[in-house]
Design a protein around this motif. Structure first.
Motif, PDB file in Angstrom:
ATOM      1  N   HIS A  91       0.772  -1.144   0.066  1.00 20.54           N
ATOM      2  CA  HIS A  91      -0.116  -0.185  -0.111  1.00 20.54           C
ATOM      3  C   HIS A  91       0.864   1.181  -0.166  1.00 20.54           C
ATOM      4  O   HIS A  91       1.710   1.278   0.952  1.00 20.54           O
ATOM      5  N   THR A  92       0.819   2.057  -1.199  1.00 14.81           N
ATOM      6  CA  THR A  92       1.707   3.144  -1.213  1.00 14.81           C
ATOM      7  C   THR A  92       1.101   4.562  -1.099  1.00 14.81           C
ATOM      8  O   THR A  92       0.124   4.642  -2.028  1.00 14.81           O
ATOM      9  N   TYR A  93       1.560   5.377  -0.374  1.00 15.01           N
ATOM     10  CA  TYR A  93       1.114   6.821  -0.505  1.00 15.01           C
ATOM     11  C   TYR A  93       2.177   7.577  -1.213  1.00 15.01           C
ATOM     12  O   TYR A  93       3.311   7.614  -0.848  1.00 15.01           O
ATOM     13  N   THR A  94       1.882   8.476  -2.297  1.00 15.59           N
ATOM     14  CA  THR A  94       2.971   9.334  -2.992  1.00 15.59           C
ATOM     15  C   THR A  94       2.846  10.657  -2.670  1.00 15.59           C
ATOM     16  O   THR A  94       1.638  11.328  -2.687  1.00 15.59           O
ATOM     17  N   PHE A  95       3.401  11.396  -2.102  1.00 16.67           N
ATOM     18  CA  PHE A  95       3.396  12.712  -2.022  1.00 16.67           C
ATOM     19  C   PHE A  95       3.273  13.442  -3.127  1.00 16.67           C
ATOM     20  O   PHE A  95       4.073  13.135  -3.920  1.00 16.67           O
ATOM     21  N   ASP A  96       2.465  14.398  -2.989  1.00 14.75           N
ATOM     22  CA  ASP A  96       2.202  15.121  -4.509  1.00 14.75           C
ATOM     23  C   ASP A  96       2.255  16.756  -4.180  1.00 14.75           C
ATOM     24  O   ASP A  96       1.436  17.284  -3.262  1.00 14.75           O
ATOM     25  N   HIS A  97       3.258  17.441  -4.517  1.00 16.09           N
ATOM     26  CA  HIS A  97       3.731  18.821  -4.615  1.00 16.09           C
ATOM     27  C   HIS A  97       3.629  18.892  -3.037  1.00 16.09           C
ATOM     28  O   HIS A  97       2.818  20.065  -2.652  1.00 16.09           O
ATOM     29  N   TYR A  98       4.597  18.470  -2.384  1.00 15.52           N
ATOM     30  CA  TYR A  98       4.472  18.712  -0.907  1.00 15.52           C
ATOM     31  C   TYR A  98       5.820  19.050  -0.498  1.00 15.52           C
ATOM     32  O   TYR A  98       6.733  18.563  -0.806  1.00 15.52           O
ATOM     33  N   ARG A  99       6.112  20.296   0.078  1.00 16.69           N
ATOM     34  CA  ARG A  99       7.333  20.502   0.790  1.00 16.69           C
ATOM     35  C   ARG A  99       7.396  20.759   2.339  1.00 16.69           C
ATOM     36  O   ARG A  99       6.593  21.317   2.840  1.00 16.69           O
ATOM     37  N   LEU A 100       8.324  19.997   2.775  1.00 13.58           N
ATOM     38  CA  LEU A 100       8.221  19.903   4.309  1.00 13.58           C
ATOM     39  C   LEU A 100       9.474  20.834   4.646  1.00 13.58           C
ATOM     40  O   LEU A 100      10.460  20.749   4.464  1.00 13.58           O
ATOM     41  N   GLU A 101       8.811  21.929   5.463  1.00 14.64           N
ATOM     42  CA  GLU A 101       9.706  23.058   6.095  1.00 14.64           C
ATOM     43  C   GLU A 101      10.699  22.564   6.870  1.00 14.64           C
ATOM     44  O   GLU A 101      10.671  21.227   7.420  1.00 14.64           O
ATOM     45  N   GLY A 102      11.675  23.312   7.073  1.00 16.54           N
ATOM     46  CA  GLY A 102      12.936  22.882   8.158  1.00 16.54           C
ATOM     47  C   GLY A 102      12.655  22.540   9.454  1.00 16.54           C
ATOM     48  O   GLY A 102      11.786  23.627   9.882  1.00 16.54           O
TER      49      GLY A 102
END
Length: 165
Positions: A91-102
């Motif tokens: 089961h896979t979740y793919t991140f879509d246009h997401y930026r994780l802040e520092g």
């Protein structure tokens, strides 16, 4: 200076130059190693709530109480677009246009919801993470392993059931 002294002086000079070149060649890798590589983004799975509190009744509320947290330990923002989070069953979740802040953490919930900077939703109607044993694996957009977190007696081969739900 005599011819003999001149030849001897040249040999000594040549030997010194050769020795100096050898010392430089031998110490070059050590001095190159002194220069640290640029820090790579250190993104990791920081926590997993694989058994949602309360009854596993498949309500959206229960599904969203099952989650995985991803933390960026660097000061720089990391672009997670195309990264994946996967369980042992694929089961896979793919991140879509997401930026994780520092220095930030994002929680990826199993159920349906509205994505924010700190909470993302897989929009599933069934549980993903096995209560007894499973492994959450994070890979970058090139499919390279980044981190994983396991619990229980996770398998390396063979069957895997979700009979607990």
């Amino acid at each position: 200076m005599s011819a003999f002294a001149s030849v001897t002086a040249r040999r000594i000079a040549a030997a010194a130059l050769t020795a100096g070149a050898l010392v430089s060649a031998v110490t070059l890798p050590a001095s190159a190693a002194d220069h640290a590589r640029p820090e790579r983004p250190k993104v990791k799975i920081s926590d997993v709530q694989y058994d949602s509190p309360g009854r596993d009744d498949r309500t959206n509320r229960s599904l969203n109480r099952e989650w995985v947290e991803i933390t960026n330990n660097t000061r720089r923002t990391v672009n997670l677009d195309g990264w994946t989070l996967e369980d042992e069953d694929g089961h896979t979740y793919t991140f879509d246009h997401y930026r994780l802040e520092g220095r930030a953490t994002v929680r990826i919930h199993t159920g349906i919801g509205r994505d924010t900077d700190s909470d993302l939703y897989q929009d599933r109607r069934h549980y993903v993470w096995d209560n007894r044993s499973d492994t959450a694996t994070l890979r970058n957009d090139h499919g390279r392993f980044i981190d994983d977190k396991s619990w229980g007696h996770h398998r390396h081969s063979g069957g895997h059931s979700h009979s607990h739900r």
